[in-house]
Scaffold this motif. Sequence first.
Motif, PDB file in Angstrom:
ATOM      1  N   ILE A 186       0.879  -1.177   0.000  1.00  0.00           N
ATOM      2  CA  ILE A 186       0.000   0.000   0.000  1.00  0.00           C
ATOM      3  C   ILE A 186       0.918   1.229   0.000  1.00  0.00           C
ATOM      4  O   ILE A 186       1.733   1.404   0.907  1.00  0.00           O
ATOM      5  CB  ILE A 186      -0.923   0.019   1.235  1.00  0.00           C
ATOM      6  N   VAL A 188       1.341   5.325  -0.120  1.00  0.00           N
ATOM      7  CA  VAL A 188       0.667   6.584   0.184  1.00  0.00           C
ATOM      8  C   VAL A 188       1.542   7.724  -0.327  1.00  0.00           C
ATOM      9  O   VAL A 188       2.655   7.939   0.150  1.00  0.00           O
ATOM     10  CB  VAL A 188       0.423   6.742   1.700  1.00  0.00           C
ATOM     11  N   LYS A 192      -4.209   9.969  -0.833  1.00  0.00           N
ATOM     12  CA  LYS A 192      -4.949   8.806  -1.323  1.00  0.00           C
ATOM     13  C   LYS A 192      -4.034   7.597  -1.400  1.00  0.00           C
ATOM     14  O   LYS A 192      -3.100   7.564  -2.199  1.00  0.00           O
ATOM     15  CB  LYS A 192      -5.537   9.097  -2.703  1.00  0.00           C
ATOM     16  N   ILE A 194      -2.790   3.924  -2.476  1.00  0.00           N
ATOM     17  CA  ILE A 194      -2.924   3.085  -3.658  1.00  0.00           C
ATOM     18  C   ILE A 194      -2.442   1.689  -3.291  1.00  0.00           C
ATOM     19  O   ILE A 194      -1.347   1.528  -2.735  1.00  0.00           O
ATOM     20  CB  ILE A 194      -2.129   3.634  -4.850  1.00  0.00           C
ATOM     21  N   CYS A 196      -1.132  -1.946  -4.491  1.00  0.00           N
ATOM     22  CA  CYS A 196      -0.411  -2.471  -5.653  1.00  0.00           C
ATOM     23  C   CYS A 196      -0.235  -3.980  -5.493  1.00  0.00           C
ATOM     24  O   CYS A 196       0.794  -4.446  -4.973  1.00  0.00           O
ATOM     25  CB  CYS A 196       0.942  -1.793  -5.805  1.00  0.00           C
ATOM     26  N   GLN A 203      -4.897  -0.336  -7.676  1.00  0.00           N
ATOM     27  CA  GLN A 203      -6.281   0.053  -7.459  1.00  0.00           C
ATOM     28  C   GLN A 203      -6.368   0.911  -6.198  1.00  0.00           C
ATOM     29  O   GLN A 203      -5.464   0.888  -5.360  1.00  0.00           O
ATOM     30  CB  GLN A 203      -7.191  -1.165  -7.327  1.00  0.00           C
ATOM     31  N   THR A 204      -7.467   1.654  -6.088  1.00  0.00           N
ATOM     32  CA  THR A 204      -7.622   2.509  -4.916  1.00  0.00           C
ATOM     33  C   THR A 204      -7.858   1.664  -3.677  1.00  0.00           C
ATOM     34  O   THR A 204      -8.310   0.510  -3.753  1.00  0.00           O
ATOM     35  CB  THR A 204      -8.792   3.479  -5.120  1.00  0.00           C
ATOM     36  N   PHE A 205      -7.562   2.271  -2.546  1.00  0.00           N
ATOM     37  CA  PHE A 205      -7.703   1.550  -1.284  1.00  0.00           C
ATOM     38  C   PHE A 205      -9.174   1.191  -1.014  1.00  0.00           C
ATOM     39  O   PHE A 205      -9.481   0.112  -0.477  1.00  0.00           O
ATOM     40  CB  PHE A 205      -7.137   2.396  -0.144  1.00  0.00           C
ATOM     41  N   ILE A 206     -10.092   2.049  -1.406  1.00  0.00           N
ATOM     42  CA  ILE A 206     -11.527   1.765  -1.187  1.00  0.00           C
ATOM     43  C   ILE A 206     -11.968   0.566  -2.005  1.00  0.00           C
ATOM     44  O   ILE A 206     -12.707  -0.308  -1.515  1.00  0.00           O
ATOM     45  CB  ILE A 206     -12.347   3.020  -1.533  1.00  0.00           C
ATOM     46  N   ASP A 207     -11.522   0.503  -3.264  1.00  0.00           N
ATOM     47  CA  ASP A 207     -11.892  -0.647  -4.093  1.00  0.00           C
ATOM     48  C   ASP A 207     -11.287  -1.931  -3.557  1.00  0.00           C
ATOM     49  O   ASP A 207     -11.925  -2.998  -3.596  1.00  0.00           O
ATOM     50  CB  ASP A 207     -11.439  -0.405  -5.539  1.00  0.00           C
ATOM     51  N   TRP A 208     -10.072  -1.838  -3.071  1.00  0.00           N
ATOM     52  CA  TRP A 208      -9.408  -3.056  -2.586  1.00  0.00           C
ATOM     53  C   TRP A 208     -10.101  -3.610  -1.337  1.00  0.00           C
ATOM     54  O   TRP A 208     -10.284  -4.809  -1.200  1.00  0.00           O
ATOM     55  CB  TRP A 208      -7.948  -2.742  -2.274  1.00  0.00           C
TER      56      TRP A 208
END
Length: 559
Positions: A186, A188, A192, A194, A196, A203-208
């Motif tokens: 992750i 930063v 935001k 990200i 990986c 992908q974004t942290f929210i999607d993950w």
Amino acid sequence: MRRTVIIPVVLHALVAVAALLWLLWYFIPTGNVFKGLATLLILLLAGWTVFKNCRSEEPTSDVTLPAAELPLPDTQGPVVLVCGDMLEVLFHGSPLRKTAQGWWLQVGDISRLTDVVRSIQTQFPRQVGQLSMMYRCLPDHHQDEAVLRSTLKTLRQQSNQIKSLTGFTLPLVVSTEFSGPETPWIIVRGDKPIVCPVNDSPQTFIDWQQADDNILALPAVSQAFSYIRNTLTDELEKPDRLTPPVRAFSVTMRLGVGSPEIRSVWSDWLCSRTCLHFSREPAQPLHTGLFPDAVLPLLAPFASTVQGGQRTRRLVLLMWLCALTALGISALNNRDLIRHVSASLQRWNAIPMNHYRPKAESLAALKQDALQLERWQRQGEPLRYSLGYYPGQRLWLALQQAIDTWTPPPAPEPKPLPKIVRLDSMSLFDSGKSALKDGSTKILVNALVGIKAKPGWLIVVSGHTDNTGSVQLNQTLSLQRAEAVRNWMRDTGDVPESCFAVQGYGDSRPIASNDTPDGRAHNRRVEISLVPQADACRLPGAKHASQDVRDVSTKEMEK
């Protein structure tokens, strides 16, 4: 001392001295004495700087990395200097790891960072601009938070020393690995995070966190972020009187790596806030994703080869500062020129036209300014005005318009010359006599109509003879005849005797040749004239000349 060290230092010093002297002598409006002293000071500082830099170029450290341990000279990507905890697990015995997007170079002990950068600067000076730093922190392997913070202070000190060495701050990546539920890297950068995943697109942290069972790892991930913020970045960024703060370029983090200790700063932190405690069973070793390679593209825009060393960059900065300072001083000089000409024009307009003397003085100042501006138009304006907006043409036109309005004072009327009345002695006196004839009264009255006594004027009566006879006799005769005419004027016109001056010149002032009868007749004469003389002929109730002069002066001042 190596020749390759002395020559660049001397060349840089000469260019710097030339830039400073150019600014001093052509733009700064000071006297020559001050400029001479400043020039001497600049030369002394330049000599001291050359000596100091030549001494500093001598090797001060024994740390020299082999060429095999350094990136190749044609490397274009970022070169990350890795220091921190358990680096042997990352590099597997090789101090260098090459990827398609950059390089990872093992440093080991944090205190070696400055020496490694100095070695790279010596062997590959152009690659200094590609360097970055990464501090790897494993909180599970630290039992004392004070020791961890001391390590971070050392990192701050090294970053400050590297900035003094290179002239700029190297980007710092803080990489942390915690025990707990396994997560990908992750990263930063900003606000935001990200995520990986290995062999997958970021992908974004929210999607993950919404995918699969990743939400179960959120408490540990949240506490890991909190620990990084309150311990690692707090120690790096807090104010310190001795060591400047260091702001992390980015933070990389992942969980599920390493074996937790019975007691560590991470386990104490996690247990005290969430009561979570992970098993001490060693996690399965990961053969991929040991390095946060996803951070290399973020570092790429800040990694570029350096054109020249720190000394060259400082020289370029000095030259820019001199140019900007010269531009500002040129603008100030033009402003002062405008103020000077404006003050001269305001003084000219404030003086009335009938005050001729101060008006003439102001006119001389205007002509001097206009002449200087006209000379600059022909020969080129001085360099101290050339970089700013030079208003010479506009000011010259304003001065010429003011000069054209000048009206010279009227010419003073010529003073009347004293009126001289010449009387023939033979018409007034008998030959050799000084007594007036009986018929001379009519001649005197007709001839002396324009001769009037007035204050400040002296009536001069002078007698003259030809050269017949002795000089002494002629002198006495001329004086007696002048006295006879004076006595007649005094008694007839009731003029005070103080208004007269009697002179006898004999034959000393002829107006014609004494060789002919006609010339001798012209020389036998009595002359009467009015001559200005202060305090002469004080008539009763009349003002004397000096008082007239004061009255006239008073009237002029009242005008």
